[in-house]
Design an enzyme around this catalytic site. Structure first.
Site, mmCIF file in Angstrom:
data_model
loop_
_atom_site.group_PDB
_atom_site.id
_atom_site.type_symbol
_atom_site.label_atom_id
_atom_site.label_comp_id
_atom_site.label_asym_id
_atom_site.label_seq_id
_atom_site.Cartn_x
_atom_site.Cartn_y
_atom_site.Cartn_z
ATOM 1 N N GLU A 1 0.743 -12.321 3.135
ATOM 2 C CA GLU A 1 0.023 -13.362 3.861
ATOM 3 C C GLU A 1 0.376 -14.781 3.424
ATOM 4 O O GLU A 1 0.390 -15.695 4.248
ATOM 5 C CB GLU A 1 -1.483 -13.150 3.724
ATOM 6 C CG GLU A 1 -1.982 -11.886 4.411
ATOM 7 C CD GLU A 1 -3.492 -11.828 4.450
ATOM 8 O OE1 GLU A 1 -4.115 -12.654 5.134
ATOM 9 O OE2 GLU A 1 -4.065 -10.942 3.758
ATOM 10 N N LYS B 1 -5.096 -10.757 16.777
ATOM 11 C CA LYS B 1 -6.547 -10.833 16.991
ATOM 12 C C LYS B 1 -6.861 -11.396 18.376
ATOM 13 O O LYS B 1 -7.788 -10.934 19.042
ATOM 14 C CB LYS B 1 -7.191 -11.696 15.899
ATOM 15 C CG LYS B 1 -7.241 -11.038 14.529
ATOM 16 C CD LYS B 1 -7.940 -11.938 13.519
ATOM 17 C CE LYS B 1 -8.045 -11.260 12.165
ATOM 18 N NZ LYS B 1 -8.729 -12.126 11.159
ATOM 19 N N HIS C 1 5.089 11.225 -8.899
ATOM 20 C CA HIS C 1 5.177 12.553 -8.300
ATOM 21 C C HIS C 1 5.831 12.526 -6.923
ATOM 22 O O HIS C 1 5.909 13.558 -6.258
ATOM 23 C CB HIS C 1 3.790 13.190 -8.201
ATOM 24 C CG HIS C 1 3.184 13.487 -9.540
ATOM 25 N ND1 HIS C 1 3.301 14.713 -10.162
ATOM 26 C CD2 HIS C 1 2.488 12.696 -10.400
ATOM 27 C CE1 HIS C 1 2.677 14.678 -11.332
ATOM 28 N NE2 HIS C 1 2.183 13.455 -11.499
#
Length: 351
Positions: A236, A346, A252
């Site tokens: 950001e 948005k 892993h």
């Protein structure tokens, strides 16, 4: 850009994101004190906590949950989605709805479900629809004043929630630890501020290491959410690609994926965010994992968070990462405040 030419920052940073980052210690202190003073009705026994929020409003919950995972007697779940988990029902559940603007649609959805599910509820916002809904329902609504971006209000999202947990007895009194942490951040700030030259400023040097690279931030235990914070700040603030991983899980799977594509890995850097209180086995994992990556030709770097408490270690790392993201934005000569792609999304969603 020359990162020591800090007088040129203002041209790239018209909204003064740097001042927001500089002010982080004071913001944390203000939020803590505010949270101790806001109205809070007596609540019944709490068996679990779910904190609903997105982005900068959610990271504070991640950080609080991680800081006190070893002493908090109830599970704390962070909901980054619409609604609430199916188990979040009844008065034994405390639902905290956190939205900087008070208008985050996912959080408003979670509020509605919390009401329907008869949870105990507290809202945290600067206002907006969330405050209106809480007032209409007669529910405790905590508000704070902050005019900047949600990501620059992490002191509020953390400090208010910390005070709430403290007042509800979910953690032991941490007033001294908060004061100690604020003092440590003010001290660390001296070497990280824009006026501090590159030769004496580790945040500027770290930002320089990240220029032109694809960073992945690794952390473990109570520091794991800090890796997410660094990733989000790089995204950001610097408008740059980044990823985060948690040890030991990444050993892993992620550790196997460091061979291809070779062209991309030449631009990669693995950054290890450590603390002096990491578990001994994780300390060994950090050392071995970093060595393996170096042997494979992947660039690596690290940051060691010091401090007497998890709270201090975590916040030293958060502060350091915020400065790194800012100096990376300056190096890329990009506005650290504006987020046009997110704003555009948005806007499209609202239609």
């Amino acid at each position: 850009m020359n990162l020591d030419d800090y007088t040129a920052f203002a041209k790239i940073d018209p909204d003064d994101m740097l001042a927001q980052i500089d002010h982080l210690p004071e913001q944390l202190e203000e939020a803590w004190k505010l949270g101790l003073s806001l109205d809070l009705p007596k609540m019944s026994k709490i068996d679990s906590v779910v904190v609903a929020g997105m982005g900068g409003s959610a990271i504070g919950a991640d950080l609080v949950a991680a800081t006190f995972a070893d002493i908090c007697p109830v599970p704390v779940f962070v909901q980054r989605d619409y609604g609430l988990p199916a188990w979040a029902k009844g008065r034994g559940v405390l639902a905290v709805l956190s939205s900087h603007s008070g208008n985050t649609e996912e959080t408003l959805s979670a509020f509605d479900q919390a009401v329907q599910s008869n949870c105990q509820i507290v809202t945290i916002s600067t206002g907006g629809k969330l405050l209106e809904k809480a007032k209409q329902a007669g529910l405790p609504a905590w508000t704070f004043k902050h005019a900047g971006q949600p990501r620059a209000a992490v002191g509020f999202s953390y400090g208010l929630l910390l005070a709430l947990f403290n007042r509800l007895g979910l953690i032991s009194d941490v007033n001294d630890a908060v004061a100690q942490t604020v003092a440590a951040l003010k001290e660390q700030r001296q070497s990280l501020r824009a006026e501090s030259p590159l030769s004496q400023n580790p945040a500027k040097r770290t930002a320089g290491q990240l220029v032109g690279r694809y960073p992945t931030f690794f952390a473990a235990g109570h520091m794991a959410p800090v890796a997410r914070r660094w990733k989000c700040q790089i995204n950001e603030v610097a408008k740059a690609v980044a990823a985060f991983e948690a040890l030991p899980e990444s050993d892993h799977n992620t550790l196997a994926g460091i061979s291809f594509p070779e062209e991309m890995l030449q631009k990669a850097i693995s950054f290890f965010i450590r603390s002096t209180s990491d578990l001994p086995r994780n300390q060994l994992r950090f050392e071995l994992t970093q060595q393996i990556m170096m042997n494979e030709g992947i660039s690596t770097d690290s940051f060691m968070a010091t401090g007497q408490t998890h709270l201090e270690q975590l916040w030293r790392a958060v502060q350091f990462g915020d400065y790194v993201s800012y100096y990376l934005a300056m190096a890329y000569e990009t506005d650290p405040t504006a987020i046009p792609t997110i704003s555009g999304l948005k806007s499209a969603m609202s239609k």
